[in-house]
Scaffold this motif. Structure first.
Motif, mmCIF file in Angstrom:
data_model
loop_
_atom_site.group_PDB
_atom_site.id
_atom_site.type_symbol
_atom_site.label_atom_id
_atom_site.label_comp_id
_atom_site.label_asym_id
_atom_site.label_seq_id
_atom_site.Cartn_x
_atom_site.Cartn_y
_atom_site.Cartn_z
ATOM 1 N N VAL A 87 0.425 127.753 32.005
ATOM 2 C CA VAL A 87 1.305 128.960 30.693
ATOM 3 C C VAL A 87 0.587 128.333 29.388
ATOM 4 C CG1 VAL A 87 4.061 128.968 30.450
ATOM 5 C CG2 VAL A 87 3.103 128.582 33.017
ATOM 6 N N ASN A 88 0.808 129.104 28.793
ATOM 7 C CA ASN A 88 0.607 128.970 27.884
ATOM 8 C C ASN A 88 1.766 129.675 27.240
ATOM 9 O OD1 ASN A 88 -2.466 128.812 27.716
ATOM 10 N ND2 ASN A 88 -2.700 130.773 28.193
ATOM 11 N N ASN A 89 2.327 127.745 27.092
ATOM 12 C CA ASN A 89 3.749 128.391 26.165
ATOM 13 C C ASN A 89 3.473 127.476 24.939
ATOM 14 O OD1 ASN A 89 6.727 127.705 26.408
ATOM 15 N ND2 ASN A 89 6.479 125.869 25.865
ATOM 16 N N LEU A 90 2.673 126.674 24.870
ATOM 17 C CA LEU A 90 3.184 126.348 23.548
ATOM 18 C C LEU A 90 3.298 126.927 21.719
ATOM 19 C CD1 LEU A 90 2.802 123.430 21.578
ATOM 20 C CD2 LEU A 90 0.278 124.362 21.904
ATOM 21 N N GLY A 91 4.381 126.761 21.445
ATOM 22 C CA GLY A 91 4.416 127.603 20.265
ATOM 23 C C GLY A 91 5.474 126.713 19.184
ATOM 24 N N ILE A 92 5.738 127.260 17.994
ATOM 25 C CA ILE A 92 6.067 127.145 16.690
ATOM 26 C C ILE A 92 6.704 128.561 15.969
ATOM 27 C CG2 ILE A 92 5.237 124.654 16.225
ATOM 28 C CD1 ILE A 92 3.156 126.233 14.455
ATOM 29 N N PHE A 93 8.022 128.130 15.126
ATOM 30 C CA PHE A 93 8.750 129.055 14.707
ATOM 31 C C PHE A 93 9.556 128.377 13.422
ATOM 32 C CE2 PHE A 93 11.844 128.320 17.585
ATOM 33 C CZ PHE A 93 12.867 127.972 16.666
ATOM 34 N N GLY A 94 9.610 129.468 12.318
ATOM 35 C CA GLY A 94 10.650 129.099 11.910
ATOM 36 C C GLY A 94 10.411 130.634 10.864
ATOM 37 N N PRO A 95 11.744 130.739 10.499
ATOM 38 C CA PRO A 95 12.181 131.041 9.619
ATOM 39 C C PRO A 95 11.798 130.797 7.826
ATOM 40 C CG PRO A 95 13.970 130.288 9.866
ATOM 41 C CD PRO A 95 13.306 129.665 10.975
ATOM 42 N N GLN A 96 10.692 131.672 6.870
ATOM 43 C CA GLN A 96 10.213 131.757 5.925
ATOM 44 C C GLN A 96 9.658 132.965 5.230
ATOM 45 O OE1 GLN A 96 6.340 128.896 5.558
ATOM 46 N NE2 GLN A 96 7.297 128.382 3.691
ATOM 47 N N ASP A 97 10.077 133.385 3.874
ATOM 48 C CA ASP A 97 9.943 134.719 3.043
ATOM 49 C C ASP A 97 8.724 134.694 3.267
ATOM 50 O OD1 ASP A 97 11.490 136.548 1.857
ATOM 51 O OD2 ASP A 97 9.740 136.176 -0.040
ATOM 52 N N PHE A 98 8.155 135.616 3.558
ATOM 53 C CA PHE A 98 6.602 137.040 3.254
ATOM 54 C C PHE A 98 6.080 135.996 1.601
ATOM 55 C CE2 PHE A 98 2.941 140.033 2.270
ATOM 56 C CZ PHE A 98 2.433 139.534 3.067
ATOM 57 N N PHE A 99 6.967 135.989 0.919
ATOM 58 C CA PHE A 99 5.987 135.918 -0.056
ATOM 59 C C PHE A 99 6.304 134.500 -0.289
ATOM 60 C CE2 PHE A 99 7.699 140.186 -0.490
ATOM 61 C CZ PHE A 99 6.371 140.358 -0.588
ATOM 62 N N GLU A 100 6.351 133.973 0.434
ATOM 63 C CA GLU A 100 6.686 132.182 -0.340
ATOM 64 C C GLU A 100 5.958 131.475 1.209
ATOM 65 O OE1 GLU A 100 10.396 131.224 -0.527
ATOM 66 O OE2 GLU A 100 11.017 131.999 -1.828
ATOM 67 N N THR A 101 5.087 132.420 1.796
ATOM 68 C CA THR A 101 4.505 131.541 3.323
ATOM 69 C C THR A 101 2.949 132.076 2.503
ATOM 70 O OG1 THR A 101 6.274 132.697 4.836
ATOM 71 C CG2 THR A 101 4.000 131.804 5.653
ATOM 72 N N PRO A 102 2.678 130.405 2.544
ATOM 73 C CA PRO A 102 1.325 130.137 2.355
ATOM 74 C C PRO A 102 -0.148 130.578 3.168
ATOM 75 C CG PRO A 102 2.136 128.451 2.571
ATOM 76 C CD PRO A 102 3.437 128.794 2.595
ATOM 77 N N ASP A 103 -1.115 130.433 2.974
ATOM 78 C CA ASP A 103 -2.014 130.858 3.830
ATOM 79 C C ASP A 103 -2.364 129.547 5.267
ATOM 80 O OD1 ASP A 103 -3.321 132.950 2.019
ATOM 81 O OD2 ASP A 103 -5.236 132.241 1.693
ATOM 82 N N SER A 104 -2.021 128.155 4.551
ATOM 83 C CA SER A 104 -1.465 126.963 4.846
ATOM 84 C C SER A 104 -0.991 127.670 6.616
ATOM 85 C CB SER A 104 -1.472 125.818 4.713
ATOM 86 O OG SER A 104 -0.294 126.142 4.419
ATOM 87 N N GLU A 105 -0.016 127.428 6.800
ATOM 88 C CA GLU A 105 1.521 127.903 7.586
ATOM 89 C C GLU A 105 0.660 129.317 8.154
ATOM 90 O OE1 GLU A 105 4.786 127.325 8.866
ATOM 91 O OE2 GLU A 105 3.764 126.092 7.532
#
Length: 264
Positions: A87-105
């Motif tokens: 069961v591949n359940n591992l996951g992360i989330f969090g709201p962030q505006d598209f224009f403020e989301t860097p490549d690293s995220e």
């Protein structure tokens, strides 16, 4: 329906809390030996104790490590070279505006939400094929179909899981190994409770009521008009892992409360 997974070993990634822990509990209740996973030793230990308390006599294994990294996956494979249910359940989330989301995220979400499942499926599926039985489930999200404007990078990663699960199901056609995705909608997990904590404190309302208000405001197409419980989502995952689900593969199984407005 009695689901019996006695004699099977199940790995649930990201399973110290929330949907992952509820799924591990459901699989243990069905008789499977369950391997819990988390990034911190103390949380893994606490989850193992909680699972043994919830399911007396449960066979519980543990692995501590961040399975978003290839190194942790390699270490897990040394410790646990074979599983019957993944069961591949591992996951992360969090709201962030598209224009403020860097490549690293974008990369961080892709490695965690997508590549962890890719690597583990690539490692464990051949053994399942050899044994002519296996179950692989990717825990995706309704956000993979209904991309949220405030979490585009998250929606992208959940859509990618749907592509991998469908394609892998085709690749494993006729082997006795099924691959499916389960798509929760808003779910009252510990992560969501944390996200709503400020509103709970401000209003003094119970978290379930605040969650229902969030659903009505931000997922207005919801038919149940509330957040699901982690056990409600886990029920679908456990079914997809069961012998009874032998004709279900390549599917996107929604537990979204009707948020995605489609009849298909």
């Amino acid at each position: 329906m009695k689901i019996d997974l006695s004699g099977k070993t199940a790995l649930v990634t990201g399973s110290t809390a929330g949907i992952g822990f509820a799924t591990a509990k459901g699989l243990a209740l069905a008789g499977a030996r369950v391997i819990l996973n988390g990034r911190k030793a103390d949380s893994v230990s606490k989850a193992a104790d909680a699972l043994r308390a919830a399911v007396p006599g449960a066979q519980v294994g543990t692995f501590t490590g961040d399975l978003a990294t290839p190194e942790a996956v390699d270490a897990l494979l040394v410790q646990q070279p074979s599983v019957d249910v993944l069961v591949n359940n591992l996951g992360i989330f969090g709201p962030q505006d598209f224009f403020e989301t860097p490549d690293s995220e974008w990369t961080r979400l892709f490695e965690t939400n997508v590549m962890s499942g890719v690597r583990l499926s690539r490692a464990y599926a051949p053994g399942m094929v050899q044994r002519k039985w296996g179950r692989i489930v990717f825990v995706s999200s309704e956000s993979g179909l209904n991309i949220p404007a405030d979490m585009i990078h998250y929606g992208f990663s959940k859509t990618a899981q749907l592509a991998v699960s469908r394609g892998l199901a085709k690749r494993l056609a006729g082997t006795g190994v099924t691959v499916n995705a389960v798509l929760p909608g808003p779910t009252l997990s510990e992560g969501v409770e944390a996200m709503l904590a400020e509103e709970v404190k401000r209003t003094g309302k119970p978290v379930g009521e605040v969650a229902a208000e969030f659903v009505k405001a931000h997922r207005s197409s919801s038919i149940i008009q509330r957040a699901a419980t982690v056990d409600e989502v886990a029920n679908m995952i456990v079914y997809a892992c069961s012998p009874q689900a032998s004709a279900t593969t390549g599917a996107a199984l929604r537990v979204d409360g009707g948020v995605v407005d489609t009849i298909a």
